[in-house]
Scaffold this active site. Structure first.
Site, PDB file in Angstrom:
ATOM      1  N   CYS A  22      -5.773 -10.976  -4.749  1.00 49.36           N
ATOM      2  CA  CYS A  22      -4.883 -12.306  -4.339  1.00 49.36           C
ATOM      3  C   CYS A  22      -5.069 -12.069  -2.520  1.00 49.36           C
ATOM      4  O   CYS A  22      -5.665 -10.997  -2.117  1.00 49.36           O
ATOM      5  CB  CYS A  22      -3.458 -11.881  -4.322  1.00 49.36           C
ATOM      6  SG  CYS A  22      -2.647 -10.569  -3.798  1.00 49.36           S
ATOM      7  N   GLU A  71      -4.709  -2.656  -5.633  1.00 53.57           N
ATOM      8  CA  GLU A  71      -5.534  -2.655  -4.400  1.00 53.57           C
ATOM      9  C   GLU A  71      -4.714  -2.031  -3.388  1.00 53.57           C
ATOM     10  O   GLU A  71      -5.192  -1.141  -2.655  1.00 53.57           O
ATOM     11  CB  GLU A  71      -5.978  -4.050  -3.667  1.00 53.57           C
ATOM     12  CG  GLU A  71      -6.645  -4.691  -5.095  1.00 53.57           C
ATOM     13  CD  GLU A  71      -6.014  -5.719  -6.149  1.00 53.57           C
ATOM     14  OE1 GLU A  71      -6.472  -6.751  -6.335  1.00 53.57           O
ATOM     15  OE2 GLU A  71      -4.858  -5.284  -6.294  1.00 53.57           O
TER      16      GLU A  71
END
Length: 157
Positions: A86, A58
């Site tokens: 996360c 990401e």
């Protein structure tokens, strides 16, 4: 093409990125960044390869996309990622003003979006991100399961 079909198509591209990580012995998480129904960037986990604790798919795809459009604000972008982000990655999404997140499988041990924390929908923050979860979830989870099973029995990945 309807939204669900295009979400599945773009998640398939994220899964292709995750396969690249798998082949390198990295935890197989992949991501693509889409603007106006076009993939502008793709990335996969490279923490082991780059010796970088922040080298999540990401983070890499947000960076690459921002460089491509020459703007750190990604409010018109959708990020597709194979596993629930996360808290570090969710924070980067808030800071990039990401428009939408689509993820595959949940992460009960580290999820910063729905499972453990709800950073992208926290009204106390200056930005909230639209969330769609569960797209190709079984395929995404199966790839992770295959990877960790191979690691436990020391099979070549």
């Amino acid at each position: 093409m309807d939204s669900m079909a295009s979400d599945a198509q773009f998640m398939s591209s994220a899964l292709n990125e995750a396969e690249k990580a798998f082949q390198l012995g990295e935890v197989p998480v992949g991501a693509v960044l889409v603007i106006d129904n076009e993939i502008i960037a793709g990335a996969f986990n490279k923490r082991e390869t780059d010796f970088d604790p922040t080298a999540h798919a990401e983070i890499a795809v947000l960076k690459a996309g921002a460089v491509k459009i020459r703007n750190w604000r990604l409010s018109n972008a959708t990020l597709y990622v194979t596993k629930e982000p996360c808290i570090m990655c969710a924070g980067a999404m808030v800071n990039s003003r990401l428009g939408r997140l689509v993820y595959g499988c949940s992460d009960s041990k580290g999820g910063g979006v729905d499972s453990l924390f709800h950073l992208l929908s926290d009204k106390r923050l200056n930005h909230q991100v639209e969330i769609t979860s569960g797209v190709l979830a079984e395929d995404c989870a199966l790839l992770l399961k295959r990877f960790f099973q191979a690691r436990r029995v020391k099979l070549p990945v």
